[in-house]
Design a protein around this motif. Sequence first.
Motif, PDB file in Angstrom:
ATOM      1  N   PHE A  11     -21.127 -12.756   8.455  1.00 22.05           N
ATOM      2  CA  PHE A  11     -21.716 -11.721   7.597  1.00 22.05           C
ATOM      3  C   PHE A  11     -23.079 -12.135   7.035  1.00 22.05           C
ATOM      4  CE2 PHE A  11     -17.119 -10.832   7.262  1.00 22.05           C
ATOM      5  CZ  PHE A  11     -17.125  -9.538   7.767  1.00 22.05           C
ATOM      6  N   ASP A  12     -23.625 -13.240   7.538  1.00 23.23           N
ATOM      7  CA  ASP A  12     -24.918 -13.754   7.094  1.00 23.23           C
ATOM      8  C   ASP A  12     -24.945 -13.949   5.576  1.00 23.23           C
ATOM      9  OD1 ASP A  12     -27.488 -14.716   7.499  1.00 23.23           O
ATOM     10  OD2 ASP A  12     -28.410 -12.739   7.235  1.00 23.23           O
ATOM     11  N   GLU A  26     -21.334  -3.898   2.870  1.00 20.19           N
ATOM     12  CA  GLU A  26     -22.434  -3.307   3.647  1.00 20.19           C
ATOM     13  C   GLU A  26     -22.544  -3.967   5.029  1.00 20.19           C
ATOM     14  OE1 GLU A  26     -27.120  -3.909   3.189  1.00 20.19           O
ATOM     15  OE2 GLU A  26     -26.198  -2.851   1.490  1.00 20.19           O
ATOM     16  N   ARG A  27     -22.490  -5.285   5.057  1.00 18.86           N
ATOM     17  CA  ARG A  27     -22.608  -6.013   6.329  1.00 18.86           C
ATOM     18  C   ARG A  27     -21.377  -5.809   7.202  1.00 18.86           C
ATOM     19  NH1 ARG A  27     -25.920 -11.173   3.914  1.00 18.86           N
ATOM     20  NH2 ARG A  27     -27.785  -9.938   3.486  1.00 18.86           N
ATOM     21  N   TYR A  28     -20.223  -5.685   6.580  1.00 20.56           N
ATOM     22  CA  TYR A  28     -18.996  -5.377   7.332  1.00 20.56           C
ATOM     23  C   TYR A  28     -19.151  -4.038   8.048  1.00 20.56           C
ATOM     24  CZ  TYR A  28     -14.219  -3.714   8.072  1.00 20.56           C
ATOM     25  OH  TYR A  28     -13.078  -3.188   8.614  1.00 20.56           O
ATOM     26  N   ARG A  29     -19.570  -3.020   7.312  1.00 22.23           N
ATOM     27  CA  ARG A  29     -19.739  -1.695   7.921  1.00 22.23           C
ATOM     28  C   ARG A  29     -20.771  -1.725   9.047  1.00 22.23           C
ATOM     29  NH1 ARG A  29     -19.132  -0.251   2.445  1.00 22.23           N
ATOM     30  NH2 ARG A  29     -21.371  -0.152   2.158  1.00 22.23           N
ATOM     31  N   ALA A  30     -21.868  -2.463   8.860  1.00 21.25           N
ATOM     32  CA  ALA A  30     -22.907  -2.553   9.894  1.00 21.25           C
ATOM     33  C   ALA A  30     -22.357  -3.229  11.158  1.00 21.25           C
ATOM     34  CB  ALA A  30     -24.115  -3.322   9.368  1.00 21.25           C
ATOM     35  N   LEU A  31     -21.595  -4.291  10.991  1.00 24.51           N
ATOM     36  CA  LEU A  31     -21.012  -4.970  12.158  1.00 24.51           C
ATOM     37  C   LEU A  31     -20.028  -4.063  12.887  1.00 24.51           C
ATOM     38  CD1 LEU A  31     -20.338  -8.609  10.897  1.00 24.51           C
ATOM     39  CD2 LEU A  31     -21.805  -7.939  12.792  1.00 24.51           C
ATOM     40  N   ARG A  33     -19.943  -0.772  12.875  1.00 29.75           N
ATOM     41  CA  ARG A  33     -20.693   0.303  13.548  1.00 29.75           C
ATOM     42  C   ARG A  33     -21.285  -0.196  14.861  1.00 29.75           C
ATOM     43  NH1 ARG A  33     -22.459   1.779   8.425  1.00 29.75           N
ATOM     44  NH2 ARG A  33     -24.326   0.522   8.640  1.00 29.75           N
ATOM     45  N   ALA A  34     -21.885  -1.378  14.827  1.00 25.46           N
ATOM     46  CA  ALA A  34     -22.514  -1.935  16.032  1.00 25.46           C
ATOM     47  C   ALA A  34     -21.468  -2.189  17.124  1.00 25.46           C
ATOM     48  CB  ALA A  34     -23.246  -3.225  15.690  1.00 25.46           C
ATOM     49  N   ARG A  36     -18.490  -0.750  17.447  1.00 21.79           N
ATOM     50  CA  ARG A  36     -17.873   0.500  17.917  1.00 21.79           C
ATOM     51  C   ARG A  36     -18.748   1.155  18.975  1.00 21.79           C
ATOM     52  NH1 ARG A  36     -15.026   2.250  12.571  1.00 21.79           N
ATOM     53  NH2 ARG A  36     -13.117   1.068  12.883  1.00 21.79           N
ATOM     54  N   TYR A  58     -13.381 -10.133   6.869  1.00 21.32           N
ATOM     55  CA  TYR A  58     -13.657  -9.289   5.709  1.00 21.32           C
ATOM     56  C   TYR A  58     -12.514  -9.370   4.699  1.00 21.32           C
ATOM     57  CZ  TYR A  58     -14.781  -5.198   2.894  1.00 21.32           C
ATOM     58  OH  TYR A  58     -15.058  -4.356   1.847  1.00 21.32           O
TER      59      TYR A  58
END
Length: 179
Positions: A11-12, A26-31, A33-34, A36, A58
């Motif tokens: 998650f950087d 926020e980073r969880y959702r971005a990962l 999305r990418a 999926r 997470y």
Amino acid sequence: MNSQKNYFELFDLPVGFALDSGVLAERYRALVRALRADFLSDEEDETARSLARIDLAYQTLTEPLARAEYLFRLYGVEGTETGGDDDPASTTLVEEMERQEALVAATNRSDPGAALSEVLTRLAERGAALDKELHQLFADPTPHNLGAAREVVRQLQGLARCRRETEERQAELLRPRPA
């Protein structure tokens, strides 16, 4: 996704107990999305494994006790299992027995609902103080501080058990009695 990264790197985030839960989410959702988007490709199995790892990471970082246990593993420190009589966990056992006695006493009071609420308030206050102490100890992860953090985690685990039992007793009080 690099499966060699630890959960913080995934998650950087800097490795440590203190973290910004908003940034983590926020980073969880971005990962997710990418990944999926990759689900449409031929590598669905790998994407599913990556999503499962992201979810586990997470969940681990979101829950403070799980995050502490994960940090212990990263730092190569043994877990929080109890040991012998010279183990600091024996002190925790005494504290837990005292909490159990207070819980029984609260249940037997004339207004057990209010008494159980008082117990929950004391547990929350003690938990907040221990959480603050845990943040300080993990901020400087020396071997001494990690040992002390392990003891604080044991205490938090005991508080969590007592809180669950107290909440169960409160729920029992609210259940309608058969006529």
